[in-house]
Design a protein around this motif. Structure first.
Motif, PDB file in Angstrom:
ATOM      1  N   GLU A 422      29.245  66.735  74.826  1.00  0.00           N
ATOM      2  CA  GLU A 422      30.078  66.668  76.018  1.00  0.00           C
ATOM      3  C   GLU A 422      30.432  65.218  76.364  1.00  0.00           C
ATOM      4  OE1 GLU A 422      31.510  69.229  77.604  1.00  0.00           O
ATOM      5  OE2 GLU A 422      30.605  70.494  76.048  1.00  0.00           O
ATOM      6  N   ARG A 423      29.486  64.311  76.199  1.00  0.00           N
ATOM      7  CA  ARG A 423      29.779  62.889  76.419  1.00  0.00           C
ATOM      8  C   ARG A 423      30.886  62.430  75.477  1.00  0.00           C
ATOM      9  NH1 ARG A 423      26.264  59.535  79.400  1.00  0.00           N
ATOM     10  NH2 ARG A 423      27.144  57.758  78.271  1.00  0.00           N
ATOM     11  N   ARG A 424      30.787  62.858  74.223  1.00  0.00           N
ATOM     12  CA  ARG A 424      31.795  62.449  73.248  1.00  0.00           C
ATOM     13  C   ARG A 424      33.179  62.916  73.668  1.00  0.00           C
ATOM     14  NH1 ARG A 424      32.310  64.082  66.772  1.00  0.00           N
ATOM     15  NH2 ARG A 424      33.683  62.335  66.257  1.00  0.00           N
ATOM     16  N   LYS A 425      33.291  64.173  74.043  1.00  0.00           N
ATOM     17  CA  LYS A 425      34.602  64.734  74.358  1.00  0.00           C
ATOM     18  C   LYS A 425      35.148  64.230  75.695  1.00  0.00           C
ATOM     19  CE  LYS A 425      33.291  69.044  73.549  1.00  0.00           C
ATOM     20  NZ  LYS A 425      33.388  70.511  73.386  1.00  0.00           N
ATOM     21  N   GLU A 426      34.277  63.942  76.637  1.00  0.00           N
ATOM     22  CA  GLU A 426      34.717  63.425  77.935  1.00  0.00           C
ATOM     23  C   GLU A 426      35.129  61.953  77.866  1.00  0.00           C
ATOM     24  OE1 GLU A 426      35.279  64.326  81.013  1.00  0.00           O
ATOM     25  OE2 GLU A 426      34.690  66.434  80.983  1.00  0.00           O
ATOM     26  N   LEU A 427      34.372  61.147  77.129  1.00  0.00           N
ATOM     27  CA  LEU A 427      34.521  59.691  77.188  1.00  0.00           C
ATOM     28  C   LEU A 427      35.190  59.103  75.955  1.00  0.00           C
ATOM     29  CD1 LEU A 427      30.970  58.939  78.656  1.00  0.00           C
ATOM     30  CD2 LEU A 427      33.130  59.121  79.917  1.00  0.00           C
ATOM     31  N   ALA A 428      35.787  59.937  75.117  1.00  0.00           N
ATOM     32  CA  ALA A 428      36.453  59.442  73.906  1.00  0.00           C
ATOM     33  C   ALA A 428      37.501  58.398  74.265  1.00  0.00           C
ATOM     34  CB  ALA A 428      37.100  60.602  73.150  1.00  0.00           C
ATOM     35  N   PHE A 429      37.560  57.350  73.465  1.00  0.00           N
ATOM     36  CA  PHE A 429      38.484  56.227  73.614  1.00  0.00           C
ATOM     37  C   PHE A 429      38.122  55.309  74.784  1.00  0.00           C
ATOM     38  CE2 PHE A 429      40.804  59.160  71.014  1.00  0.00           C
ATOM     39  CZ  PHE A 429      41.535  58.368  70.145  1.00  0.00           C
ATOM     40  N   GLU A 430      36.980  55.518  75.417  1.00  0.00           N
ATOM     41  CA  GLU A 430      36.586  54.679  76.549  1.00  0.00           C
ATOM     42  C   GLU A 430      35.406  53.767  76.213  1.00  0.00           C
ATOM     43  OE1 GLU A 430      36.493  56.817  80.346  1.00  0.00           O
ATOM     44  OE2 GLU A 430      37.778  58.363  79.432  1.00  0.00           O
ATOM     45  N   GLY A 431      34.985  53.757  74.942  1.00  0.00           N
ATOM     46  CA  GLY A 431      34.057  52.739  74.483  1.00  0.00           C
ATOM     47  C   GLY A 431      32.583  53.034  74.637  1.00  0.00           C
ATOM     48  N   GLN A 432      32.179  54.307  74.701  1.00  0.00           N
ATOM     49  CA  GLN A 432      30.761  54.616  74.873  1.00  0.00           C
ATOM     50  C   GLN A 432      30.132  55.338  73.683  1.00  0.00           C
ATOM     51  OE1 GLN A 432      28.916  55.341  78.518  1.00  0.00           O
ATOM     52  NE2 GLN A 432      30.787  55.289  79.719  1.00  0.00           N
ATOM     53  N   ARG A 433      30.936  55.856  72.782  1.00  0.00           N
ATOM     54  CA  ARG A 433      30.409  56.667  71.687  1.00  0.00           C
ATOM     55  C   ARG A 433      29.433  55.891  70.812  1.00  0.00           C
ATOM     56  NH1 ARG A 433      28.740  61.534  69.853  1.00  0.00           N
ATOM     57  NH2 ARG A 433      29.294  61.879  67.665  1.00  0.00           N
ATOM     58  N   ARG A 434      29.769  54.666  70.458  1.00  0.00           N
ATOM     59  CA  ARG A 434      28.909  53.890  69.559  1.00  0.00           C
ATOM     60  C   ARG A 434      27.499  53.751  70.105  1.00  0.00           C
ATOM     61  NH1 ARG A 434      27.800  48.628  70.154  1.00  0.00           N
ATOM     62  NH2 ARG A 434      27.037  47.382  68.376  1.00  0.00           N
ATOM     63  N   MET A 435      27.364  53.363  71.377  1.00  0.00           N
ATOM     64  CA  MET A 435      26.024  53.185  71.938  1.00  0.00           C
ATOM     65  C   MET A 435      25.327  54.511  72.173  1.00  0.00           C
ATOM     66  SD  MET A 435      24.874  50.175  71.984  1.00  0.00           S
ATOM     67  CE  MET A 435      23.433  50.556  72.991  1.00  0.00           C
ATOM     68  N   ASP A 436      26.064  55.581  72.436  1.00  0.00           N
ATOM     69  CA  ASP A 436      25.425  56.888  72.569  1.00  0.00           C
ATOM     70  C   ASP A 436      24.769  57.300  71.262  1.00  0.00           C
ATOM     71  OD1 ASP A 436      26.018  57.218  75.236  1.00  0.00           O
ATOM     72  OD2 ASP A 436      27.802  58.440  74.893  1.00  0.00           O
ATOM     73  N   LEU A 437      25.385  56.936  70.141  1.00  0.00           N
ATOM     74  CA  LEU A 437      24.785  57.233  68.843  1.00  0.00           C
ATOM     75  C   LEU A 437      23.602  56.310  68.553  1.00  0.00           C
ATOM     76  CD1 LEU A 437      28.097  57.771  66.854  1.00  0.00           C
ATOM     77  CD2 LEU A 437      26.406  59.539  67.406  1.00  0.00           C
ATOM     78  N   LEU A 438      23.798  55.002  68.728  1.00  0.00           N
ATOM     79  CA  LEU A 438      22.757  54.048  68.368  1.00  0.00           C
ATOM     80  C   LEU A 438      21.495  54.226  69.212  1.00  0.00           C
ATOM     81  CD1 LEU A 438      24.772  50.745  67.761  1.00  0.00           C
ATOM     82  CD2 LEU A 438      23.935  52.399  66.076  1.00  0.00           C
ATOM     83  N   ARG A 439      21.652  54.445  70.516  1.00  0.00           N
ATOM     84  CA  ARG A 439      20.460  54.560  71.365  1.00  0.00           C
ATOM     85  C   ARG A 439      19.685  55.847  71.092  1.00  0.00           C
ATOM     86  NH1 ARG A 439      21.294  57.920  75.743  1.00  0.00           N
ATOM     87  NH2 ARG A 439      23.452  58.519  76.139  1.00  0.00           N
ATOM     88  N   ASN A 440      20.314  56.787  70.366  1.00  0.00           N
ATOM     89  CA  ASN A 440      19.625  58.010  69.968  1.00  0.00           C
ATOM     90  C   ASN A 440      19.227  57.997  68.498  1.00  0.00           C
ATOM     91  OD1 ASN A 440      19.497  60.103  72.247  1.00  0.00           O
ATOM     92  ND2 ASN A 440      21.588  59.281  72.448  1.00  0.00           N
ATOM     93  N   GLY A 441      19.280  56.804  67.884  1.00  0.00           N
ATOM     94  CA  GLY A 441      18.824  56.665  66.502  1.00  0.00           C
ATOM     95  C   GLY A 441      19.707  57.342  65.485  1.00  0.00           C
ATOM     96  N   LEU A 442      20.980  57.491  65.786  1.00  0.00           N
ATOM     97  CA  LEU A 442      21.900  58.206  64.915  1.00  0.00           C
ATOM     98  C   LEU A 442      22.856  57.257  64.206  1.00  0.00           C
ATOM     99  CD1 LEU A 442      22.804  61.107  67.373  1.00  0.00           C
ATOM    100  CD2 LEU A 442      21.202  61.207  65.453  1.00  0.00           C
ATOM    101  N   ASP A 443      23.286  57.633  63.012  1.00  0.00           N
ATOM    102  CA  ASP A 443      24.280  56.859  62.290  1.00  0.00           C
ATOM    103  C   ASP A 443      25.601  56.889  63.062  1.00  0.00           C
ATOM    104  OD1 ASP A 443      22.261  56.748  60.453  1.00  0.00           O
ATOM    105  OD2 ASP A 443      23.285  57.970  58.933  1.00  0.00           O
ATOM    106  N   LEU A 444      26.428  55.867  62.857  1.00  0.00           N
ATOM    107  CA  LEU A 444      27.702  55.803  63.548  1.00  0.00           C
ATOM    108  C   LEU A 444      28.765  56.702  62.927  1.00  0.00           C
ATOM    109  CD1 LEU A 444      28.000  52.016  64.454  1.00  0.00           C
ATOM    110  CD2 LEU A 444      27.230  53.918  65.876  1.00  0.00           C
ATOM    111  N   ARG A 445      28.604  57.064  61.669  1.00  0.00           N
ATOM    112  CA  ARG A 445      29.553  57.955  61.008  1.00  0.00           C
ATOM    113  C   ARG A 445      28.853  59.266  60.644  1.00  0.00           C
ATOM    114  NH1 ARG A 445      33.421  54.204  58.834  1.00  0.00           N
ATOM    115  NH2 ARG A 445      33.928  52.934  60.660  1.00  0.00           N
ATOM    116  N   ARG A 446      29.624  60.350  60.651  1.00  0.00           N
ATOM    117  CA  ARG A 446      29.108  61.649  60.272  1.00  0.00           C
ATOM    118  C   ARG A 446      29.176  61.808  58.757  1.00  0.00           C
ATOM    119  NH1 ARG A 446      28.216  60.384  64.244  1.00  0.00           N
ATOM    120  NH2 ARG A 446      26.204  60.433  63.213  1.00  0.00           N
ATOM    121  N   ALA A 447      28.453  62.748  58.253  1.00  0.00           N
ATOM    122  CA  ALA A 447      28.385  62.975  56.812  1.00  0.00           C
ATOM    123  C   ALA A 447      29.780  63.176  56.233  1.00  0.00           C
ATOM    124  CB  ALA A 447      27.515  64.194  56.516  1.00  0.00           C
ATOM    125  N   GLY A 448      30.049  62.478  55.140  1.00  0.00           N
ATOM    126  CA  GLY A 448      31.328  62.594  54.466  1.00  0.00           C
ATOM    127  C   GLY A 448      32.381  61.627  54.948  1.00  0.00           C
TER     128      GLY A 448
END
Length: 482
Positions: A422-448
């Motif tokens: 929901e954060r991704r879909k609400e805040l897309a293009f507003e500059g929060q996705r990268r840190m939402d992934l990193l602070r949760n220990g996730l890679d920045l790109r999805r598989a493939g």
């Protein structure tokens, strides 16, 4: 675009800077502090200067926010800027001039805020009420905290990598007089992430009581509460994050009924940077210029296929709970997709999906959505879920409120993955996705996706390099891998 870029040492040693817009903050750019900070009018003028500097594309008007979006999985960069493409492909170098611009322009804002914070309390003007002084200083502290927050996110690995002992950026909180300053003041070393976060917290805690919610084109109390909540969320201080977001939600701001709020001062915005064609985005490399299809905009930053797929996973329902169909009998996707996209020509000449959040590609006059109440609901939901609490509301209620606005069916249970989606879909293009992934220990790109390996959590180039010029002039320690 600004003609000159300054090194940190020069930024620390000058008083005020000229801005290439129609807003004349001061009659002369080289006025001394005694001249500027001699009255309430001078204090207000200096504060306007802080906001004006923050309107640079590199600071709050889109360049850095969008760069993090295409560094992650939300946005493709398909334009001709090699410095932007290098960020997209994880081939970033310390000589990247776009990153140098982000660094320099951010410190311009910090230095201007430092002067307001230092000199406004000393103004000998008996008509200048203490309440008004405190509010001006509080706004400057909020802006300093906001810009340091962005710099720490960009140039330091997140707390979850080094526990906050890793290096972030130089911490400068006082004006520097080059004629009397020590070498340590003139050439500040990089502070740790914990040190920068501590200063951000100090500034926001100090600012909150003196701010109001009367004008969301400036720092508001609710914006400061939500920014502090974001910090606490990143630090995994979940109870405090939920409490501060709850405070922001219970302010005078409110969730908008639909998605038509992006270029106005709707109470959806806790703080929005108001732009005009004469005073706002300054380079064509911000929100409006990069995200609009050609020929209106540059056509540089369309959706990734992965982000499109995220929106198309669910479809809207009608008032009776039945699938909502278009005129051709097809199910209608998430309203955050249907209401906020445009199809157009990309820079290479292909038909692509672009965001419609910033549609003024001609004048680049769209407002910048800095902090929205939607983020407060998302933060409260995540913090309560991870804390096992229901401060203000339970997580399911908060998430279903946002899903209802998007036309989606209510969930019967909610997980962390649901909230992040929901954060991704609400805040897309507003500059929060990268840190939402990193602070949760996730890679920045999805598989493939391209550069999946280089995007791994903790990988060197998931953060920006300290610009090479700062390394050479101030002997700063460089980030690993650069």
């Amino acid at each position: 675009m600004k003609i000159f870029k300054y090194t940190l040492i020069f930024l620390l040693s000058v008083g005020f800077y000229s801005c290439e817009d129609d807003l004349d903050i001061l009659p002369e750019d080289d006025q001394s502090p005694e001249q500027v900070f001699s009255s309430e009018a001078g204090a207000n003028g200096a504060l306007v200067g802080v906001y004006s500097l923050a309107q640079q594309d590199d600071v709050l008007n889109g360049t850095s926010a969008l760069a993090t979006e295409w560094q992650s999985d939300n946005v493709d960069f398909v334009g001709s800027f090699p410095t932007f493409n290098d960020i997209r492909t994880y081939d970033t170098r310390s000589t990247n001039t776009s990153i140098q611009g982000i660094y320099d322009d951010s410190y311009e804002v910090i230095n201007a805020a430092n002067r307001v914070i230092a000199f406004v309390p000393e103004i000998a003007d008996e008509t200048f009420l203490e309440e008004d002084r405190a509010n001006i200083v509080a706004q400057a502290k909020f802006m300093r905290a906001l810009v340091y927050f962005k710099l720490a996110d960009l140039f330091a690995q997140p707390l979850q990598v080094g526990g906050g002992t890793n290096l972030a950026v130089p911490l400068v909180v006082n004006p520097v007089n080059p004629s009397t300053a020590t070498d340590e003041e003139l050439f500040p070393k990089r502070a740790t992430l914990n040190e920068v976060h501590t200063q951000i917290e100090i500034d926001l805690v100090d600012a909150i009581p003196a701010l109001t919610n009367s004008d969301n084109s400036r720092a508001t109390q609710a914006a400061a509460q939500q920014l502090l909540a974001r910090l606490y969320l990143y630090q995994e201080r979940f109870e405090e994050a939920a409490t501060l977001s709850n405070d922001a939600i219970n302010s005078s701001f409110q969730l908008a009924e639909n998605y038509e709020f992006y270029n106005d001062q709707s109470p959806e915005h806790l703080f929005t940077l108001v732009n005009t064609s004469a005073d706002g985005q300054d380079s064509g490399e911000g929100f409006s210029g990069l995200t609009n299809p050609a020929p209106t905009g540059r056509g540089d930053a369309p959706f990734t296929d992965n982000l499109i797929a995220a929106y198309l996973e669910e479809f809207q329902i009608d008032e009776d709970g039945n699938p909502l169909l278009d005129d051709e009998g097809n199910p209608v996707p998430d309203a955050r997709y249907t209401d906020l996209v445009q199809i157009g020509t990309s820079a290479p000449g292909n038909a692509r999906v672009f965001t419609a959040k910033f549609p003024d590609g001609v004048n680049n006059a769209d407002n910048a959505p800095v902090l929205r109440i939607t983020e407060a609901y998302l933060t409260r939901a995540e913090a309560n879920l991870r804390n096992g609490s229901s401060i203000g509301a339970d997580p399911l209620t908060d998430i279903n409120l946002l899903r209802a606005r998007a036309g989606l069916v209510a969930l019967t249970a909610v997980t962390l993955d649901d909230i992040l989606n929901e954060r991704r879909k609400e805040l897309a293009f507003e500059g929060q996705r990268r840190m939402d992934l990193l602070r949760n220990g996730l890679d920045l790109r999805r598989a493939g996706m391209p550069n999946e390996v280089e995007s791994a959590f903790g990988a060197d180039k998931t953060i920006f390099p300290i610009p090479n010029r700062e390394i050479e002039l101030s002997q700063l320690q460089q980030n690993p891998g650069y």
